[in-house]
Motif scaffolding. Structure first.
Motif, mmCIF file in Angstrom:
data_model
loop_
_atom_site.group_PDB
_atom_site.id
_atom_site.type_symbol
_atom_site.label_atom_id
_atom_site.label_comp_id
_atom_site.label_asym_id
_atom_site.label_seq_id
_atom_site.Cartn_x
_atom_site.Cartn_y
_atom_site.Cartn_z
ATOM 1 N N HIS A 111 0.654 -1.272 -0.062
ATOM 2 C CA HIS A 111 0.094 -0.062 0.018
ATOM 3 C C HIS A 111 0.877 1.309 -0.016
ATOM 4 O O HIS A 111 0.216 2.244 -0.369
ATOM 5 C CB HIS A 111 -1.041 -0.016 1.277
ATOM 6 C CG HIS A 111 -0.151 0.029 2.455
ATOM 7 N ND1 HIS A 111 0.501 -0.990 3.204
ATOM 8 C CD2 HIS A 111 0.079 1.248 3.502
ATOM 9 C CE1 HIS A 111 1.050 -0.664 4.497
ATOM 10 N NE2 HIS A 111 0.645 0.506 4.439
ATOM 11 N N LEU A 112 2.010 1.336 0.385
ATOM 12 C CA LEU A 112 2.950 2.223 0.181
ATOM 13 C C LEU A 112 3.112 2.743 -1.139
ATOM 14 O O LEU A 112 3.575 4.069 -1.186
ATOM 15 C CB LEU A 112 4.383 1.993 1.024
ATOM 16 C CG LEU A 112 4.396 1.681 2.389
ATOM 17 C CD1 LEU A 112 5.713 1.442 3.142
ATOM 18 C CD2 LEU A 112 3.748 2.574 3.200
ATOM 19 N N HIS A 113 2.901 2.280 -2.187
ATOM 20 C CA HIS A 113 3.109 2.322 -3.392
ATOM 21 C C HIS A 113 2.012 3.558 -3.718
ATOM 22 O O HIS A 113 2.110 4.538 -4.428
ATOM 23 C CB HIS A 113 2.635 1.358 -4.468
ATOM 24 C CG HIS A 113 3.985 0.388 -4.732
ATOM 25 N ND1 HIS A 113 4.879 0.737 -5.546
ATOM 26 C CD2 HIS A 113 4.153 -0.859 -4.050
ATOM 27 C CE1 HIS A 113 5.628 -0.568 -5.491
ATOM 28 N NE2 HIS A 113 5.337 -1.419 -4.805
ATOM 29 N N GLN A 114 0.872 3.637 -3.124
ATOM 30 C CA GLN A 114 -0.166 4.513 -3.230
ATOM 31 C C GLN A 114 -0.013 5.661 -2.196
ATOM 32 O O GLN A 114 -0.842 6.821 -2.574
ATOM 33 C CB GLN A 114 -1.426 3.989 -2.989
ATOM 34 C CG GLN A 114 -1.967 3.394 -4.258
ATOM 35 C CD GLN A 114 -1.247 1.852 -4.369
ATOM 36 O OE1 GLN A 114 -1.090 1.249 -3.553
ATOM 37 N NE2 GLN A 114 -0.773 1.768 -5.676
ATOM 38 N N MET A 115 0.950 5.969 -1.523
ATOM 39 C CA MET A 115 1.229 6.819 -0.747
ATOM 40 C C MET A 115 2.252 8.036 -1.099
ATOM 41 O O MET A 115 2.933 7.821 -2.014
ATOM 42 C CB MET A 115 1.676 6.452 0.728
ATOM 43 C CG MET A 115 0.868 5.683 1.658
ATOM 44 S SD MET A 115 1.477 4.898 2.825
ATOM 45 C CE MET A 115 1.431 6.343 4.022
ATOM 46 N N GLU A 116 2.110 9.314 -0.754
ATOM 47 C CA GLU A 116 2.838 10.322 -0.958
ATOM 48 C C GLU A 116 4.207 10.005 -0.498
ATOM 49 O O GLU A 116 4.217 9.305 0.737
ATOM 50 C CB GLU A 116 2.394 11.668 -0.405
ATOM 51 C CG GLU A 116 1.154 12.399 -1.269
ATOM 52 C CD GLU A 116 1.622 12.573 -2.743
ATOM 53 O OE1 GLU A 116 2.804 13.088 -2.934
ATOM 54 O OE2 GLU A 116 0.756 12.314 -3.631
ATOM 55 N N PRO A 117 5.360 10.367 -1.028
ATOM 56 C CA PRO A 117 6.655 9.762 -0.291
ATOM 57 C C PRO A 117 6.891 10.353 0.890
ATOM 58 O O PRO A 117 7.528 9.267 1.781
ATOM 59 C CB PRO A 117 7.755 10.500 -1.403
ATOM 60 C CG PRO A 117 7.091 10.556 -2.726
ATOM 61 C CD PRO A 117 5.554 10.937 -2.215
ATOM 62 N N GLU A 118 6.589 11.621 1.342
ATOM 63 C CA GLU A 118 6.806 11.912 2.634
ATOM 64 C C GLU A 118 5.916 11.175 3.704
ATOM 65 O O GLU A 118 6.360 10.749 4.464
ATOM 66 C CB GLU A 118 6.651 13.688 2.601
ATOM 67 C CG GLU A 118 7.032 13.917 4.179
ATOM 68 C CD GLU A 118 8.440 13.647 4.468
ATOM 69 O OE1 GLU A 118 8.633 13.491 5.706
ATOM 70 O OE2 GLU A 118 9.378 13.615 3.533
ATOM 71 N N LYS A 119 4.824 10.914 3.302
ATOM 72 C CA LYS A 119 3.903 10.301 4.175
ATOM 73 C C LYS A 119 4.402 8.731 4.428
ATOM 74 O O LYS A 119 4.225 8.242 5.589
ATOM 75 C CB LYS A 119 2.373 10.150 3.617
ATOM 76 C CG LYS A 119 1.752 11.520 3.960
ATOM 77 C CD LYS A 119 0.266 11.472 3.417
ATOM 78 C CE LYS A 119 -0.564 12.814 3.667
ATOM 79 N NZ LYS A 119 -1.755 12.885 3.046
ATOM 80 N N ALA A 120 4.786 8.071 3.223
ATOM 81 C CA ALA A 120 5.346 6.735 3.258
ATOM 82 C C ALA A 120 6.598 6.695 4.120
ATOM 83 O O ALA A 120 6.841 5.875 5.065
ATOM 84 C CB ALA A 120 5.478 6.414 2.021
ATOM 85 N N ARG A 121 7.326 7.694 3.983
ATOM 86 C CA ARG A 121 8.731 7.635 4.944
ATOM 87 C C ARG A 121 8.156 7.984 6.216
ATOM 88 O O ARG A 121 8.796 7.247 7.078
ATOM 89 C CB ARG A 121 9.577 8.931 4.517
ATOM 90 C CG ARG A 121 10.905 8.957 4.933
ATOM 91 C CD ARG A 121 11.786 10.155 4.351
ATOM 92 N NE ARG A 121 11.463 11.536 5.135
ATOM 93 C CZ ARG A 121 11.992 11.918 6.159
ATOM 94 N NH1 ARG A 121 12.831 11.086 6.651
ATOM 95 N NH2 ARG A 121 11.441 12.784 6.980
ATOM 96 N N THR A 122 7.392 8.854 6.838
ATOM 97 C CA THR A 122 6.968 8.944 8.047
ATOM 98 C C THR A 122 6.405 7.614 8.561
ATOM 99 O O THR A 122 6.823 7.391 9.759
ATOM 100 C CB THR A 122 5.884 10.056 8.205
ATOM 101 O OG1 THR A 122 6.379 11.302 7.602
ATOM 102 C CG2 THR A 122 5.486 10.396 9.533
ATOM 103 N N TYR A 123 5.744 6.883 7.982
ATOM 104 C CA TYR A 123 4.869 5.722 8.187
ATOM 105 C C TYR A 123 6.173 4.697 8.461
ATOM 106 O O TYR A 123 6.196 3.977 9.743
ATOM 107 C CB TYR A 123 4.170 4.901 7.027
ATOM 108 C CG TYR A 123 3.531 3.665 7.659
ATOM 109 C CD1 TYR A 123 2.757 3.290 8.391
ATOM 110 C CD2 TYR A 123 4.210 2.665 7.067
ATOM 111 C CE1 TYR A 123 2.205 2.164 8.695
ATOM 112 C CE2 TYR A 123 3.616 1.407 7.084
ATOM 113 C CZ TYR A 123 2.684 0.903 7.993
ATOM 114 O OH TYR A 123 2.284 0.137 8.450
ATOM 115 N N LEU A 124 7.278 4.689 7.693
ATOM 116 C CA LEU A 124 8.147 3.533 8.038
ATOM 117 C C LEU A 124 9.218 3.939 9.143
ATOM 118 O O LEU A 124 9.586 3.071 10.083
ATOM 119 C CB LEU A 124 9.148 3.448 6.380
ATOM 120 C CG LEU A 124 8.536 2.790 5.549
ATOM 121 C CD1 LEU A 124 9.360 2.720 4.361
ATOM 122 C CD2 LEU A 124 8.114 1.510 6.045
ATOM 123 N N LEU A 125 9.037 5.442 9.461
ATOM 124 C CA LEU A 125 10.004 5.672 10.460
ATOM 125 C C LEU A 125 9.343 5.433 11.969
ATOM 126 O O LEU A 125 10.053 5.298 12.959
ATOM 127 C CB LEU A 125 10.236 7.228 10.349
ATOM 128 C CG LEU A 125 11.204 7.607 9.211
ATOM 129 C CD1 LEU A 125 11.136 9.247 9.326
ATOM 130 C CD2 LEU A 125 12.559 7.303 9.515
#
Length: 228
Positions: A111-125
């Motif tokens: 599902h990270l493919h559909q996220m904005e890069p900054e939101k995906a990065r924040t999620y992984l952090l």
């Protein structure tokens, strides 16, 4: 004096590094969760050690994330020991897998493919053991997001090439160099530069006489002239 290189210079340097280190390029369909686990394993170790540890982990459990998540932690430690920091990495990988399944109800981060890069990065952090470079590398490699993570090796090489002012903040430096590297080059450039920094362009006693990009490096030391 620090100068952003023109495209011809950048292309020449990258191509020489690719010829020397043969870095991998992203393949369509890279698994995000697998890339994240592999990137955690790669922290503070070599590509060869990472390949060995990741391969043994998947082979021993038939690439079944559920079995890896709930296996005895010492068993996972033994399998990934070639990558170093085995106890810490085993605990973090298992905790990551359990949390991913609890939140997503599957072992899957596609599902990270559909996220904005900054939101995906924040999620992984939010996951323990996943820092800014691990998050950015995973999203660059598996999701083709427009990111270019830099570690100490890459900072050092760019500064020695005269491409990067060391007085810049990390954030500004990342933005500047990310804009410089073409999207298709970001993964192979990252891999080749890290390998170059580990093997030749070391912090101490760099092996300039063996450097494939010495002619483009204003701070490099030419090989000594041997008297006839």
């Amino acid at each position: 004096m620090y100068t952003i290189p023109d495209f011809a210079t950048l292309r020449r340097v990258l191509d020489r590094l690719y010829h020397r280190y043969d870095p991998p390029r992203r393949a369509d369909g890279d698994d995000v969760l697998g890339t994240l686990v592999r990137t955690i394993l790669s922290q503070q170790t070599t590509r060869a050690a990472t390949d060995q540890a990741f391969g043994e982990l998947l082979e021993s459990f038939n690439a079944d994330w559920h079995r890896i998540a709930y296996a005895p932690t010492p068993t996972v430690e033994d399998l990934i020991r070639p990558a170093g920091l085995a106890r810490q990495k085993a605990q973090r990988i298992q905790a990551l897998l359990i949390r991913v399944h609890d939140e997503c109800h599957r072992y899957d981060l596609e599902h990270l493919h559909q996220m904005e890069p900054e939101k995906a990065r924040t999620y992984l952090l939010e996951f323990k053991g996943v820092g800014p470079k691990t998050a950015a590398f995973t999203l660059m490699a598996a999701c083709a997001m427009p990111l270019f993570p830099m570690d100490t090796h890459i900072f050092r090489i760019f500064e020695r090439l005269g491409w990067l002012d060391p007085s810049l903040s990390d954030e500004v430096a990342h933005q500047q160099m990310q804009a410089l590297i073409p999207p298709d080059d970001r993964l192979p450039a990252h891999m080749a530069l890290v390998e170059h920094g580990r093997t030749l362009c070391r912090a101490r006693s760099p092996l300039c006489e063996r450097c494939p990009i010495l002619r483009d490096c204003p701070t490099g030391s030419p090989p000594p002239v041997v008297p006839a």
